[in-house]
Each structure stands twice: as C-alpha cells, then as structure tokens.
Design a protein around this motif. Structure first.
Motif, PDB file in Angstrom:
ATOM      1  N   ILE A 254      -1.078  -1.949  -5.520  1.00  0.00           N
ATOM      2  CA  ILE A 254      -0.552  -1.294  -4.322  1.00  0.00           C
ATOM      3  C   ILE A 254       0.927  -1.607  -4.192  1.00  0.00           C
ATOM      4  O   ILE A 254       1.343  -2.768  -4.300  1.00  0.00           O
ATOM      5  N   ALA A 255       1.730  -0.589  -3.972  1.00  0.00           N
ATOM      6  CA  ALA A 255       3.166  -0.767  -3.790  1.00  0.00           C
ATOM      7  C   ALA A 255       3.599  -0.158  -2.462  1.00  0.00           C
ATOM      8  O   ALA A 255       3.008   0.812  -1.983  1.00  0.00           O
ATOM      9  N   PHE A 256       4.642  -0.740  -1.890  1.00  0.00           N
ATOM     10  CA  PHE A 256       5.230  -0.255  -0.644  1.00  0.00           C
ATOM     11  C   PHE A 256       6.653   0.195  -0.930  1.00  0.00           C
ATOM     12  O   PHE A 256       7.452  -0.537  -1.518  1.00  0.00           O
ATOM     13  N   SER A 257       6.969   1.413  -0.507  1.00  0.00           N
ATOM     14  CA  SER A 257       8.315   1.955  -0.656  1.00  0.00           C
ATOM     15  C   SER A 257       8.833   2.329   0.730  1.00  0.00           C
ATOM     16  O   SER A 257       8.402   3.331   1.305  1.00  0.00           O
ATOM     17  N   SER A 276       5.745  -4.344   9.375  1.00  0.00           N
ATOM     18  CA  SER A 276       4.709  -5.138  10.035  1.00  0.00           C
ATOM     19  C   SER A 276       3.323  -4.782   9.528  1.00  0.00           C
ATOM     20  O   SER A 276       2.486  -5.659   9.285  1.00  0.00           O
ATOM     21  N   ALA A 277       3.063  -3.484   9.360  1.00  0.00           N
ATOM     22  CA  ALA A 277       1.758  -3.051   8.867  1.00  0.00           C
ATOM     23  C   ALA A 277       1.500  -3.578   7.466  1.00  0.00           C
ATOM     24  O   ALA A 277       0.396  -4.055   7.153  1.00  0.00           O
ATOM     25  N   VAL A 278       2.491  -3.492   6.605  1.00  0.00           N
ATOM     26  CA  VAL A 278       2.332  -3.985   5.233  1.00  0.00           C
ATOM     27  C   VAL A 278       2.106  -5.494   5.235  1.00  0.00           C
ATOM     28  O   VAL A 278       1.296  -6.015   4.438  1.00  0.00           O
ATOM     29  N   ALA A 279       2.784  -6.201   6.119  1.00  0.00           N
ATOM     30  CA  ALA A 279       2.560  -7.644   6.221  1.00  0.00           C
ATOM     31  C   ALA A 279       1.123  -7.946   6.636  1.00  0.00           C
ATOM     32  O   ALA A 279       0.511  -8.911   6.139  1.00  0.00           O
ATOM     33  N   ARG A 280       0.572  -7.150   7.525  1.00  0.00           N
ATOM     34  CA  ARG A 280      -0.830  -7.353   7.935  1.00  0.00           C
ATOM     35  C   ARG A 280      -1.778  -7.090   6.772  1.00  0.00           C
ATOM     36  O   ARG A 280      -2.783  -7.795   6.600  1.00  0.00           O
ATOM     37  N   ALA A 284      -4.241  -9.837   4.945  1.00  0.00           N
ATOM     38  CA  ALA A 284      -5.680  -9.597   4.787  1.00  0.00           C
ATOM     39  C   ALA A 284      -6.133  -9.714   3.335  1.00  0.00           C
ATOM     40  O   ALA A 284      -7.315  -9.503   3.044  1.00  0.00           O
ATOM     41  N   GLY A 285      -5.208 -10.015   2.441  1.00  0.00           N
ATOM     42  CA  GLY A 285      -5.580 -10.251   1.051  1.00  0.00           C
ATOM     43  C   GLY A 285      -5.282  -9.127   0.086  1.00  0.00           C
ATOM     44  O   GLY A 285      -5.660  -9.217  -1.092  1.00  0.00           O
ATOM     45  N   LEU A 286      -4.593  -8.074   0.564  1.00  0.00           N
ATOM     46  CA  LEU A 286      -4.274  -6.986  -0.354  1.00  0.00           C
ATOM     47  C   LEU A 286      -2.983  -7.307  -1.106  1.00  0.00           C
ATOM     48  O   LEU A 286      -1.990  -7.714  -0.496  1.00  0.00           O
ATOM     49  N   PRO A 287      -2.977  -7.135  -2.412  1.00  0.00           N
ATOM     50  CA  PRO A 287      -1.787  -7.440  -3.204  1.00  0.00           C
ATOM     51  C   PRO A 287      -0.775  -6.309  -3.145  1.00  0.00           C
ATOM     52  O   PRO A 287      -0.852  -5.339  -3.899  1.00  0.00           O
ATOM     53  N   VAL A 288       0.201  -6.408  -2.233  1.00  0.00           N
ATOM     54  CA  VAL A 288       1.179  -5.344  -2.030  1.00  0.00           C
ATOM     55  C   VAL A 288       2.541  -5.804  -2.536  1.00  0.00           C
ATOM     56  O   VAL A 288       3.078  -6.811  -2.063  1.00  0.00           O
ATOM     57  N   SER A 289       3.081  -5.071  -3.506  1.00  0.00           N
ATOM     58  CA  SER A 289       4.434  -5.324  -3.985  1.00  0.00           C
ATOM     59  C   SER A 289       5.370  -4.265  -3.407  1.00  0.00           C
ATOM     60  O   SER A 289       4.920  -3.318  -2.752  1.00  0.00           O
ATOM     61  N   GLN A 290       6.658  -4.414  -3.620  1.00  0.00           N
ATOM     62  CA  GLN A 290       7.605  -3.389  -3.201  1.00  0.00           C
ATOM     63  C   GLN A 290       8.109  -2.659  -4.435  1.00  0.00           C
ATOM     64  O   GLN A 290       8.533  -3.273  -5.405  1.00  0.00           O
ATOM     65  N   ARG A 291       8.058  -1.331  -4.390  1.00  0.00           N
ATOM     66  CA  ARG A 291       8.409  -0.529  -5.563  1.00  0.00           C
ATOM     67  C   ARG A 291       8.815   0.867  -5.104  1.00  0.00           C
ATOM     68  O   ARG A 291       8.122   1.484  -4.291  1.00  0.00           O
ATOM     69  N   ASP A 292       9.913   1.361  -5.627  1.00  0.00           N
ATOM     70  CA  ASP A 292      10.361   2.715  -5.318  1.00  0.00           C
ATOM     71  C   ASP A 292      10.165   3.628  -6.519  1.00  0.00           C
ATOM     72  O   ASP A 292      10.346   3.196  -7.668  1.00  0.00           O
ATOM     73  N   PRO A 293       9.843   4.895  -6.287  1.00  0.00           N
ATOM     74  CA  PRO A 293       9.917   5.861  -7.378  1.00  0.00           C
ATOM     75  C   PRO A 293      11.359   5.972  -7.873  1.00  0.00           C
ATOM     76  O   PRO A 293      12.308   5.750  -7.122  1.00  0.00           O
ATOM     77  N   VAL A 294      11.530   6.316  -9.127  1.00  0.00           N
ATOM     78  CA  VAL A 294      12.856   6.566  -9.697  1.00  0.00           C
ATOM     79  C   VAL A 294      13.007   8.068  -9.848  1.00  0.00           C
ATOM     80  O   VAL A 294      12.373   8.689 -10.711  1.00  0.00           O
ATOM     81  N   TRP A 295      13.826   8.662  -8.993  1.00  0.00           N
ATOM     82  CA  TRP A 295      13.936  10.114  -8.957  1.00  0.00           C
ATOM     83  C   TRP A 295      15.020  10.622  -9.893  1.00  0.00           C
ATOM     84  O   TRP A 295      16.022   9.935 -10.125  1.00  0.00           O
ATOM     85  N   ILE A 367       1.000   1.933 -11.005  1.00  0.00           N
ATOM     86  CA  ILE A 367       0.389   1.506  -9.747  1.00  0.00           C
ATOM     87  C   ILE A 367      -0.762   2.445  -9.417  1.00  0.00           C
ATOM     88  O   ILE A 367      -0.936   3.498 -10.049  1.00  0.00           O
ATOM     89  N   ASP A 368      -1.555   2.068  -8.413  1.00  0.00           N
ATOM     90  CA  ASP A 368      -2.675   2.905  -7.965  1.00  0.00           C
ATOM     91  C   ASP A 368      -2.416   3.568  -6.622  1.00  0.00           C
ATOM     92  O   ASP A 368      -2.837   4.702  -6.393  1.00  0.00           O
ATOM     93  N   LEU A 369      -1.752   2.858  -5.713  1.00  0.00           N
ATOM     94  CA  LEU A 369      -1.478   3.385  -4.377  1.00  0.00           C
ATOM     95  C   LEU A 369      -0.032   3.123  -4.021  1.00  0.00           C
ATOM     96  O   LEU A 369       0.508   2.045  -4.310  1.00  0.00           O
ATOM     97  N   LEU A 370       0.591   4.103  -3.354  1.00  0.00           N
ATOM     98  CA  LEU A 370       1.939   3.927  -2.848  1.00  0.00           C
ATOM     99  C   LEU A 370       1.915   4.105  -1.341  1.00  0.00           C
ATOM    100  O   LEU A 370       1.422   5.116  -0.838  1.00  0.00           O
TER     101      LEU A 370
END
Length: 455
Positions: A254-257, A276-280, A284-295, A367-370
């Motif tokens: 899971i990545a957050f952009s 804040s939502a991503v921090a929650r 809760a145990g979800l492995p969230v990294s930060q990643r942007d698409p490269v356009w 990744i699987d989810l953005l």
C-alpha cells in the motif's frame, strides 16, 4: 442531512424474510423523495411504474426466487437507460426521450430484485464538474443548499447522502461518481473499464473511459451492487470478467501519494486529514509507504481534455451549429472547442492518455493499492464551476477535479470513501486505486480501511 434508516443489504434481508415488502420499501422511498424536492436530486419519478415493479418483486419472492437486492429502492442517473423511463441527459435535445430498454447494468439490478424509484440529476451529457442542467437547474448539497455537491453524478450522490435511497447508480468518465460522493460524505466506486457492461444507451462522448458506478453509504452495499452488475456480456464487446481474489490486506503493498505526484494545490484541511487517516491505517497495522506515480512530461488534465471536447462535438456539433442556445453555455463552449481541434491535436490527446495509462501500469507493477485524496477541497458555492481558491491559491474551474481523471484514462478501479470534514462539517474523501481487473481485491481492502477510519 438524513442518513438512511437501512442499508441496501438490510432492506433486502427484511423484504426477503417478510418483515416488510418491496411495495412498502418503494412507497417509503417515494415519500422521502417527495419531501426532499428542494434538493433537486431526483428529477423524474413515476410512482405507478415503481409500485408495479415493486409488486412484481414481491410476487417473485412468493414464487420462491432468491433475490440479493430484493425490494432495494435505487435511483438511476439521468444518462443511463431504464426501460420506460424518461431519461434526458439533462439536455433539451432529449427532454421527451423514453428509454426503449434497460442498460445491461439496470437489467441485472432488476433481475436481482432492485426497484427503480427515480432518475437522478446530472449535468448536461454528464460533462461538467457541477450538477446543473438546462432542463432541471441545480442540485443542492444536503448539508448546505447554497453549495454544490459537484458533478456530474450529483443527483445520485445526494439521493444517497440525504437518505432518499440506500443505493444509486451513476457514471464516471473523469471522477463523476467519486468526487460528488466525497463532497457529500458517502462512497462511490469507479470499476475497471469493462467490469460492468456499458449500454445499451446513449452514444458516449468519452471514448473508452466511462463506466457504470454504484454509490452507497458504505462499501458493503457498493460490493453488493457490483456483484449484481459485473461480468461480461456479448452486447458490450468491451466488457470482461473480473477475477475472484482473496488476499489479506496486511499482505498488500500500500502506498500513499499526497498529491498523486502532481504539482497541484490542496486545502490544508484535506491534506492534513489525509495524513491523519494514513497514520491511523499505519497504527492499525497496515504497511503504508509513501510513493508517487512518475508521470510523463506534460501529463495534465488539459492535455487529455480534447478527447471530451471532440467527443461532444462529434455527437452534438451539428445541433450546436443549428441552435447553440439549446445547450448549457458551459457545454456549448466545450462543443465549440471540440469543433476547432485538429485531428493531430486529438491524436496527441490520445497519446497523452496512453502515456498516463503506462505510468500507472509501471506503478502497479510494484504496489497493490494507492491512496490519494479524492478531492483537494470541500464543496463550494452553487453558482460556481469551482472554488475561487484552493490551498491558498487562485483556482481554475477544473482545479477541484485534479485527482480523478487519470484513473479513467488508465481504466483502473478506484473508490472514494469518507475520510474527514472541515470545521463546518463539509466532507472530503480518500481515494483508493488498484490495478485494472483487481476490483474485488480493492473492494475487500476498502471495506477494511473504511472500518479502521470509522473507529
């Protein structure tokens, strides 16, 4: 804002088990719609037709049929065919059009026991980021009638948010069934292109982009509607089956952009709410990294808009030349612009669209989810195409729509779920995107993310 008394799945269970009837559920929905006329969310009703359809559902249940959406009242966007109903696309050109048959999606919903109780407002030809049309005027935000819910599926989104129906069906060619749900605090799902058959219906100006999109109060009801509508049909050559998947969300990449890799403005309340939502989720145990698409260079909505303009011009250019005053002035400008684009410029937009899809494909190889914002701002005044300011900067009329159109051009599934609200209580949403064809995985994950954010 009135919340639904029951979800779609609860109504279906009550009707199936005999605690109520489809006719009673339909009458209740019609009463709520009548009481909420000021919102202008539902622009056409036909009580006699609705109650006859509901009675037929009750007869089918007595005959022993199993109906997963038994008696569920639905609102259908005013650009999707529902047999026997007036469906206008919000246009004077189609003011008296009666749909000769159901779209496949509506046919499947009826087969599952759903009952059409009304037609939901859209902008003309579903081609505008607010919901107002020459035929019906503006649709109003259920929390503040001076504000817009966005568009173009504003009518269906408001019908759910105001508790008129538990389920509505919109379309999405650039975010039309994700942004309005985000602005009114409900969920809206854009399936993979082809996951739900499209048509029979009106000729589509958005070549290879538009999808049928369920809107509901929560992800479980969206998943129920998706299962009723999804699957290939020979009448739509672009339709395809969607694989079943079972994967634990903690095993997903899971990545957050925060801005989808774009140089765009976002209001602080939205940016901070998403962080804040991503921090929650991480807590809760979800492995969230930060990643942007490269356009690719020049990847902007402006680069792909010639496709919408040219599509409108191809379909309605002759009518526009004969009588331009028939059209919404904003749509007339798009048609006029479409008539001016050269073949090379339209081909350039197609190339830009393909490059966007390839950039997303590269990302979803890793990744699987953005996770991204659905919208960069909350709702704005009814008479404006967009807010004057976003993120402290002057905003163009389409600056509110920056996070959704690329998903359509990549033909990916994406869902918007409620994520937070500003101090006035105006909502915004979290957009969750997956690779094409992974709709069921996305819905399963969205249900778990929704549960975490609601605790």
């Amino acid at each position: 804002m009135t919340k639904p008394v029951n979800r779609a799945r609860e109504i279906a269970a009550d009707v199936t088990d005999g605690r109520t009837t489809a006719v009673a559920a339909a009458k209740a929905a019609l009463g709520r719609i009548d009481a909420a006329k000021a919102l202008n969310a539902v622009v056409t009703t036909d009580p006699a037709r609705t109650l006859a359809d509901a009675a037929a559902v009750d007869d089918r249940l007595r005959a022993g049929e199993k109906l997963p959406l038994a008696g569920v009242p639905i609102v259908v966007k005013d650009n999707i065919w529902a047999a026997g109903w007036r469906v206008t696309q919000g246009s004077r050109l189609f003011a008296d059009f009666i749909a000769p048959q159901d779209a496949i999606a509506i046919e499947r919903l009826r087969k599952a026991g759903a009952v059409v109780v009304g037609i939901g407002a859209t902008s003309e030809f579903a081609s505008k980021g607010v919901t107002t049309s020459p035929l019906f005027g503006p649709t109003r935000h259920p929390l503040d009638p001076a504000l817009t819910p966005g568009g173009s599926s504003g009518g269906p989104a408001v019908a759910v948010a105001a508790g008129l129906v538990p389920l509505a069906i919109g379309t999405d060619a650039g975010g039309s069934s994700r942004r309005p749900p985000a602005h009114v605090g409900v969920a809206g799902f854009k399936p993979s292109y082809g996951a739900i058959p499209y048509g029979p219906g009106f000729a589509e100006p958005f070549f290879g982009l538009s999808v049928i999109a369920p809107i509901a109060a929560d992800v479980a009801d969206i998943a129920l509607a998706f299962e009723a509508m999804a699957g290939a049909d020979p009448r739509d050559p672009d339709s395809a089956g969607i694989a079943q998947e079972a994967q634990d969300i903690v095993d997903l990449r899971i990545a957050f952009s925060p801005r989808l890799g774009l140089d765009v403005a976002v209001d602080d309340v939205v940016a901070n709410g998403l962080v804040s939502a991503v921090a929650r989720l991480a807590a809760a145990g979800l492995p969230v990294s930060q990643r942007d698409p490269v356009w690719p260079t020049g990847a902007t909505e402006e680069a792909i808009m010639p496709l919408q303009h040219a599509g409108l011009a191809a379909l309605y250019g002759e009518a526009f030349r004969r009588e331009p005053a028939v059209f919404d002035p904003d749509i007339a400008k798009q048609i006029e612009r479409g008539l001016s684009w050269s073949g090379a410029e339209v081909a350039g937009a197609l190339l830009a669209s393909a490059a966007i899809a390839k950039a997303f494909a590269a990302l979803f190889g890793e990744i699987d989810l953005l996770l991204t914002p659905t919208v960069p701002c909350v709702a704005w005044p009814l008479a404006q195409l967009g807010p004057d300011m976003i993120g402290g900067k002057a905003a163009s009329p389409r600056a509110h729509a920056v996070f959704t159109p690329f998903v359509n051009h990549a033909r990916l599934p994406a869902i918007s779920i409620p994520c937070g609200a500003d101090r006035r209580g105006l909502p915004f949403g979290l957009q969750i995107i997956a690779a094409r064809g992974r709709d069921r995985m996305l819905l399963d994950a969205a249900r778990e993310i929704e549960a975490i954010l609601r605790t």
